[in-house]
Motif scaffolding. Structure first.
Motif, PDB file in Angstrom:
ATOM      1  N   GLY A 111       0.571  -1.163  -0.059  1.00  0.00           N
ATOM      2  CA  GLY A 111       0.036  -0.070  -0.038  1.00  0.00           C
ATOM      3  C   GLY A 111       0.682   1.357  -0.007  1.00  0.00           C
ATOM      4  N   LYS A 112       2.110   0.985   0.351  1.00  0.00           N
ATOM      5  CA  LYS A 112       3.090   2.434   0.325  1.00  0.00           C
ATOM      6  C   LYS A 112       2.933   2.993  -1.149  1.00  0.00           C
ATOM      7  CE  LYS A 112       6.335   4.899   1.680  1.00  0.00           C
ATOM      8  NZ  LYS A 112       6.271   6.071   2.770  1.00  0.00           N
ATOM      9  N   PHE A 113       2.934   2.523  -2.142  1.00  0.00           N
ATOM     10  CA  PHE A 113       3.109   3.144  -3.347  1.00  0.00           C
ATOM     11  C   PHE A 113       1.815   3.182  -4.293  1.00  0.00           C
ATOM     12  CE2 PHE A 113       7.513   1.245  -2.599  1.00  0.00           C
ATOM     13  CZ  PHE A 113       7.901   2.375  -2.004  1.00  0.00           C
ATOM     14  N   THR A 114       0.968   2.784  -3.746  1.00  0.00           N
ATOM     15  CA  THR A 114      -0.435   2.728  -4.447  1.00  0.00           C
ATOM     16  C   THR A 114      -0.859   4.153  -5.151  1.00  0.00           C
ATOM     17  OG1 THR A 114      -1.440   1.146  -2.827  1.00  0.00           O
ATOM     18  CG2 THR A 114      -2.815   2.396  -4.200  1.00  0.00           C
ATOM     19  N   GLY A 115      -0.898   4.247  -6.459  1.00  0.00           N
ATOM     20  CA  GLY A 115      -1.040   5.283  -7.318  1.00  0.00           C
ATOM     21  C   GLY A 115      -0.065   6.272  -7.417  1.00  0.00           C
ATOM     22  N   TRP A 116       1.235   5.784  -7.110  1.00  0.00           N
ATOM     23  CA  TRP A 116       2.393   6.566  -7.269  1.00  0.00           C
ATOM     24  C   TRP A 116       2.889   6.451  -8.782  1.00  0.00           C
ATOM     25  CZ3 TRP A 116       6.273   7.106  -2.733  1.00  0.00           C
ATOM     26  CH2 TRP A 116       5.501   7.644  -1.644  1.00  0.00           C
ATOM     27  N   THR A 117       3.476   7.269  -9.232  1.00  0.00           N
ATOM     28  CA  THR A 117       4.137   7.048 -10.700  1.00  0.00           C
ATOM     29  C   THR A 117       5.648   6.404 -10.326  1.00  0.00           C
ATOM     30  OG1 THR A 117       5.277   9.406 -10.758  1.00  0.00           O
ATOM     31  CG2 THR A 117       3.263   9.002 -11.529  1.00  0.00           C
ATOM     32  N   ASP A 118       6.201   5.868 -11.475  1.00  0.00           N
ATOM     33  CA  ASP A 118       7.340   5.114 -11.241  1.00  0.00           C
ATOM     34  C   ASP A 118       8.681   6.175 -10.609  1.00  0.00           C
ATOM     35  OD1 ASP A 118       6.415   2.709 -11.735  1.00  0.00           O
ATOM     36  OD2 ASP A 118       7.692   2.546 -13.557  1.00  0.00           O
ATOM     37  N   VAL A 119       8.482   7.352 -11.397  1.00  0.00           N
ATOM     38  CA  VAL A 119       9.573   8.218 -10.917  1.00  0.00           C
ATOM     39  C   VAL A 119       9.364   8.864  -9.591  1.00  0.00           C
ATOM     40  CG1 VAL A 119       8.199  10.399 -11.771  1.00  0.00           C
ATOM     41  CG2 VAL A 119      10.727  10.236 -11.737  1.00  0.00           C
ATOM     42  N   ARG A 120       8.192   8.904  -9.040  1.00  0.00           N
ATOM     43  CA  ARG A 120       7.733   9.296  -7.540  1.00  0.00           C
ATOM     44  C   ARG A 120       8.244   8.195  -6.684  1.00  0.00           C
ATOM     45  NH1 ARG A 120       2.027  10.282  -4.484  1.00  0.00           N
ATOM     46  NH2 ARG A 120       2.756  11.024  -2.435  1.00  0.00           N
ATOM     47  N   ILE A 121       8.249   7.088  -7.219  1.00  0.00           N
ATOM     48  CA  ILE A 121       8.679   5.763  -6.299  1.00  0.00           C
ATOM     49  C   ILE A 121      10.414   5.845  -6.047  1.00  0.00           C
ATOM     50  CG2 ILE A 121       8.953   3.345  -6.114  1.00  0.00           C
ATOM     51  CD1 ILE A 121       6.214   3.121  -7.418  1.00  0.00           C
ATOM     52  N   TYR A 122      10.809   6.061  -7.353  1.00  0.00           N
ATOM     53  CA  TYR A 122      12.180   6.300  -7.355  1.00  0.00           C
ATOM     54  C   TYR A 122      12.879   7.297  -6.550  1.00  0.00           C
ATOM     55  CZ  TYR A 122      11.990   2.100 -10.744  1.00  0.00           C
ATOM     56  OH  TYR A 122      12.004   0.904 -11.313  1.00  0.00           O
ATOM     57  N   GLU A 123      12.206   8.343  -6.643  1.00  0.00           N
ATOM     58  CA  GLU A 123      12.699   9.563  -5.881  1.00  0.00           C
ATOM     59  C   GLU A 123      12.454   9.081  -4.508  1.00  0.00           C
ATOM     60  OE1 GLU A 123      10.333  12.735  -7.662  1.00  0.00           O
ATOM     61  OE2 GLU A 123      11.625  13.227  -9.104  1.00  0.00           O
ATOM     62  N   TRP A 124      11.499   8.534  -3.882  1.00  0.00           N
ATOM     63  CA  TRP A 124      11.522   8.165  -2.661  1.00  0.00           C
ATOM     64  C   TRP A 124      12.475   7.275  -2.334  1.00  0.00           C
ATOM     65  CZ3 TRP A 124      11.035   3.606  -0.091  1.00  0.00           C
ATOM     66  CH2 TRP A 124      10.655   3.584   1.324  1.00  0.00           C
ATOM     67  N   ALA A 125      13.070   6.354  -3.197  1.00  0.00           N
ATOM     68  CA  ALA A 125      13.889   5.553  -2.767  1.00  0.00           C
ATOM     69  C   ALA A 125      15.320   6.099  -2.776  1.00  0.00           C
ATOM     70  CB  ALA A 125      13.885   4.221  -3.885  1.00  0.00           C
ATOM     71  N   TYR A 126      15.507   7.043  -3.571  1.00  0.00           N
ATOM     72  CA  TYR A 126      16.628   7.618  -3.709  1.00  0.00           C
ATOM     73  C   TYR A 126      16.973   8.426  -2.582  1.00  0.00           C
ATOM     74  CZ  TYR A 126      20.078  11.390  -5.062  1.00  0.00           C
ATOM     75  OH  TYR A 126      21.262  11.999  -5.189  1.00  0.00           O
ATOM     76  N   GLU A 127      15.833   9.201  -1.782  1.00  0.00           N
ATOM     77  CA  GLU A 127      15.938   9.945  -0.767  1.00  0.00           C
ATOM     78  C   GLU A 127      16.262   8.903   0.435  1.00  0.00           C
ATOM     79  OE1 GLU A 127      16.359  13.062  -0.416  1.00  0.00           O
ATOM     80  OE2 GLU A 127      15.979  13.454  -2.519  1.00  0.00           O
ATOM     81  N   LYS A 128      15.702   7.741   0.549  1.00  0.00           N
ATOM     82  CA  LYS A 128      15.995   6.780   1.521  1.00  0.00           C
ATOM     83  C   LYS A 128      17.029   6.097   1.553  1.00  0.00           C
ATOM     84  CE  LYS A 128      13.464   3.266   4.407  1.00  0.00           C
ATOM     85  NZ  LYS A 128      13.140   4.037   5.689  1.00  0.00           N
ATOM     86  N   TYR A 129      17.588   5.584   0.231  1.00  0.00           N
ATOM     87  CA  TYR A 129      18.692   4.475   0.435  1.00  0.00           C
ATOM     88  C   TYR A 129      19.839   4.993  -0.306  1.00  0.00           C
ATOM     89  CZ  TYR A 129      14.770   1.305   1.436  1.00  0.00           C
ATOM     90  OH  TYR A 129      13.575   0.967   1.922  1.00  0.00           O
ATOM     91  N   TRP A 130      19.822   5.841  -1.282  1.00  0.00           N
ATOM     92  CA  TRP A 130      21.015   6.208  -2.240  1.00  0.00           C
ATOM     93  C   TRP A 130      22.270   6.522  -1.425  1.00  0.00           C
ATOM     94  CZ3 TRP A 130      22.471   5.653  -7.053  1.00  0.00           C
ATOM     95  CH2 TRP A 130      23.490   6.351  -7.733  1.00  0.00           C
ATOM     96  N   HIS A 131      22.148   7.250  -0.503  1.00  0.00           N
ATOM     97  CA  HIS A 131      23.302   7.733   0.595  1.00  0.00           C
ATOM     98  C   HIS A 131      24.078   6.354   1.010  1.00  0.00           C
ATOM     99  CE1 HIS A 131      20.374   7.230   3.589  1.00  0.00           C
ATOM    100  NE2 HIS A 131      21.422   6.934   4.544  1.00  0.00           N
ATOM    101  N   GLU A 132      23.315   5.288   1.020  1.00  0.00           N
ATOM    102  CA  GLU A 132      23.935   3.905   1.517  1.00  0.00           C
ATOM    103  C   GLU A 132      24.517   2.995   0.474  1.00  0.00           C
ATOM    104  OE1 GLU A 132      22.389   2.355   5.280  1.00  0.00           O
ATOM    105  OE2 GLU A 132      20.427   3.549   5.019  1.00  0.00           O
ATOM    106  N   CYS A 133      24.059   3.504  -0.695  1.00  0.00           N
ATOM    107  CA  CYS A 133      24.353   2.337  -1.834  1.00  0.00           C
ATOM    108  C   CYS A 133      25.783   2.504  -2.250  1.00  0.00           C
ATOM    109  CB  CYS A 133      23.400   2.654  -2.985  1.00  0.00           C
ATOM    110  SG  CYS A 133      21.544   2.299  -2.622  1.00  0.00           S
ATOM    111  N   ASN A 134      26.233   1.320  -2.983  1.00  0.00           N
ATOM    112  CA  ASN A 134      27.490   1.121  -3.562  1.00  0.00           C
ATOM    113  C   ASN A 134      27.466   2.142  -4.999  1.00  0.00           C
ATOM    114  OD1 ASN A 134      29.660   0.605  -5.005  1.00  0.00           O
ATOM    115  ND2 ASN A 134      29.483  -1.792  -4.666  1.00  0.00           N
ATOM    116  N   LYS A 135      28.398   2.984  -4.828  1.00  0.00           N
ATOM    117  CA  LYS A 135      28.442   3.863  -6.201  1.00  0.00           C
ATOM    118  C   LYS A 135      29.020   3.378  -7.253  1.00  0.00           C
ATOM    119  CE  LYS A 135      26.029   6.986  -3.982  1.00  0.00           C
ATOM    120  NZ  LYS A 135      25.868   6.424  -2.440  1.00  0.00           N
TER     121      LYS A 135
END
Length: 495
Positions: A111-135
């Motif tokens: 239910g977290k992403f219901t009705g969201w566009t892909d880009v909105r989902i990815y932007e959310w994931a970017y804000e939450k996880y990108w700083h911890e990801c392998n670059k």
């Protein structure tokens, strides 16, 4: 769940290897498994059910992430979260199985992403996880779309704590394109975009063009399996890569007045024909996915060990990975070529291949050619190559650099082309190019097995000869009958 379990279970050691079905894109899973048993003395225990897998390996997971089956993109984000949390990705109905093995929920996307566009989902994931990801890596889980996903590469991405996406690289998709550009721009040049673009959103040429613009190397496909396992298996002690060279130093090779054909099987080792009947019956060249040298060294050794005397390897594709030269910034191109050349030397390769489709999606698919400035860079920084092949479909860039030819494909052999018609096409090309010797470079699409290729070539008659690629390049460089041609410089000095 199993693929994410593989990603975390293989941290620190190679523990879980999957057998994929016979019709999977990569057909070498079972032969490679047998190779590991015979060459490395590995012993395997078969696991038949998800429950058995968790019985054996759940201790390597630190929890589970729930993805929403109603929102496909939530699974792509769940793979990112699984890597960060060292967790497995499950559906709602798999929660009891995960909890029965002592795993606790760490993320819930129902239910977290219901009705969201892909880009909105990815932007959310970017804000939450990108700083911890392998670059050093970015994983693209495209290839398929709709209700299908084939995330063979996901175990590798989870293993390396990568960010997952399938953001569109089509400039018309302005928001997703901007997001993809942002991700690419935050990676260092020569980082790896591994996986594959989404055919449901954009084109291969758009994806590789954008990656090349940032100096990134593309490694496909999304279906590439078991890389978290293969990544950890080293070369045999003392092993050195040795190609099957046919040209001997100091020997003269004088062509007859006939048509010489060299066959190159494209789309990388292990995808398509390597395990099919006929390999070894005729001279045949194979693209080497050169980054496998450090991404999966023993897997690359397998191909060298299994090669017949008629199997010849060449470096690809445009760089140390799949790139488009005209899209690579001019300041970066020399380092790209240098990195590719260093891999070639390690892998005993002395012929390179370029593919250029930067303009393919905007020109109606008519541009596979290169300006002289780009070709000059390759030959200047690859001094010991015997020659360079170019194109995918037929192209028109030809040149000779000190008896070293730059030769474009004259024919594309698709897997669905009628055999009699393909033979007639090759004979027609010979008629259209009457000077002899005529050097005809043949691109074989990966799904055409060698038995089929041989049947086509056997129709051509005594005026044609199939030769190893290094002999082909050597004779063509010293006896060119093609005209020099480059793509004219573009307005404004752009490559």
């Amino acid at each position: 769940m199993l693929i994410s379990l593989q990603g975390v279970a293989n941290i620190g050691d190679a523990r879980l290897y999957f057998r994929y079905p016979p019709k999977w894109d990569y057909t070498f899973c079972d032969p490679l498994l047998a190779y590991y048993r015979s060459s490395r003395g590995m012993k395997f225990m078969e696991i038949k059910t998800p429950g058995e897998a968790l019985d054996s390996l759940s201790r390597y997971a630190k929890g589970y992430v729930v993805w929403d089956r109603k929102v496909r993109t939530s699974l792509i984000v769940a793979f990112t979260a699984a890597g960060i949390h060292r967790a497995v990705a499950v559906t709602e109905d798999q929660i009891p199985l995960a909890e029965s093995h002592g795993l606790k929920m760490v993320e819930d996307f129902r239910g977290k992403f219901t009705g969201w566009t892909d880009v909105r989902i990815y932007e959310w994931a970017y804000e939450k996880y990108w700083h911890e990801c392998n670059k050093n890596f970015l994983v693209y889980l495209g290839g398929e779309s709709g209700n299908i996903m084939k995330p063979g590469i996901a175990d590798f991405g989870i293993h390396h704590r990568c960010f997952f996406t399938d953001a569109s690289t089509n400039p018309r998709d302005t928001l997703e394109y901007a997001f993809a550009s942002r991700l690419f721009g935050e990676l260092k040049p020569l980082s790896i975009v591994i996986g594959w673009h989404s055919y449901g959103k954009d084109l291969e040429s758009q994806h590789v063009t954008l990656a090349s613009h940032f100096g990134l190397r593309v490694e496909g496909l999304h279906t590439l399996p078991n890389m978290s396992f293969n990544h950890q298996i080293p070369l045999s002690p003392g092993f050195r890569f040795r190609n099957n060279h046919n040209v001997r130093e100091g020997k003269s090779y004088i062509p007859e007045k006939k048509v010489y054909i060299a066959c190159i099987q494209t789309d990388c080792l292990g995808l398509g024909a390597w395990t099919k009947p006929g390999r070894g019956e005729i001279p045949y060249a194979w693209e080497v996915t050169m980054n496998w040298y450090w991404l999966a060294p023993a897997m690359l050794q397998y191909f060298y060990d299994m090669a017949t005397p008629n199997d010849y390897f060449l470096g690809s594709l445009s760089g140390p990975g799949y790139m488009y030269p005209k899209s690579i910034p001019a300041a970066l191109l020399p380092s790209v070529v240098d990195t590719a050349y260093a891999l070639m030397k390690t892998l005993d390769l002395n012929i390179f291949e370029i593919m250029e489709h930067s303009s393919y999606w905007s020109s109606g698919g008519i541009d596979d050619d290169l300006p002289k400035s780009v070709v000059d860079t390759y030959f200047a920084r690859m001094p010991d190559v015997l020659g360079i092949a170019n194109g995918y479909r037929p192209a028109h860039t030809f040149a000779v650099y000190g008896e070293k030819p730059f030769i474009s494909y004259d024919y594309y052999l698709g897997e669905k082309r009628d055999e009699a018609e393909a033979a007639a096409d090759l004979q027609e090309l010979a008629n259209l190019n009457p000077a002899r010797p005529y050097f005809l470079l043949l691109h074989v699409r990966e799904w055409s097995d060698i038995k089929r290729v041989r049947r086509i070539l056997d129709r051509l008659g005594s005026g044609f000869e199939v030769v190893p690629l290094d002999l082909f390049m050597t004779m063509a460089g010293k006896n060119p009958t093609f005209k020099e041609r480059f793509l004219p410089p573009l307005p404004g000095g752009s490559r």
